[in-house]
Design a protein around this motif. Structure first.
Motif: not given
Ligand code: 5GP
Ligand code: ZN
Length: 109
Positions: A19-27
């Motif tokens: 995760e960062d300020e602008n994006f998210l990765a999840f399963y």
């Protein structure tokens, strides 16, 4: 509010990869391959078709970091985004599917 906006707002839990300020990765909740990640901008865009190219540039860099974290850069992976009805898009918040951890097969019908 769409289901992925609810994930961004932590109203729905997720298994976060990065995760960062602008994006998210999840399963993905229903993985199609050994590794199946979803990568989204935190801001809502209906699909790839409408994302400003400047934001997509940041997303490209983020996706590359996700691939590093998942350790699939050497073995390879598939990155796809479905767009609209004919694209088979179910969740209308832009997301890329990153799949790997095994050979994912050909894109044929
Ligand atoms: P689409 O068909 O829109 O390209 O893909 C939507 C994806 O979102 C599907 O692979 C589906 O399993 C996943 N998905 C739908 N709802 C949820 C959820 O609440 N949590 C997670 N982690 N994945 C979801
Ligand atoms: Zn949304």
């Amino acid at each position: 509010m769409c289901i992925f906006c609810k994930i961004v707002n932590a109203e729905i839990p997720n298994k976060t990869i990065l995760e960062d300020e602008n994006f998210l990765a999840f399963y993905d909740i229903n993985p199609a391959r050994k590794i199946h990640a979803l990568i989204i901008p935190k801001e809502h865009y209906d699909s790839f078709d409408v994302i400003p190219p400047k934001i997509m540039a940041g997303m490209t860099e983020f996706i590359q970091k996700v691939a590093s974290k998942l350790e699939v850069k050497k073995s390879g992976y598939r990155l796809i985004t479905n767009i609209g009805d004919d694209g088979g898009q179910e969740v209308r918040h832009l997301h890329f599917h990153l799949m790997g951890g095994e050979p994912v097969g050909k894109l044929v019908r």
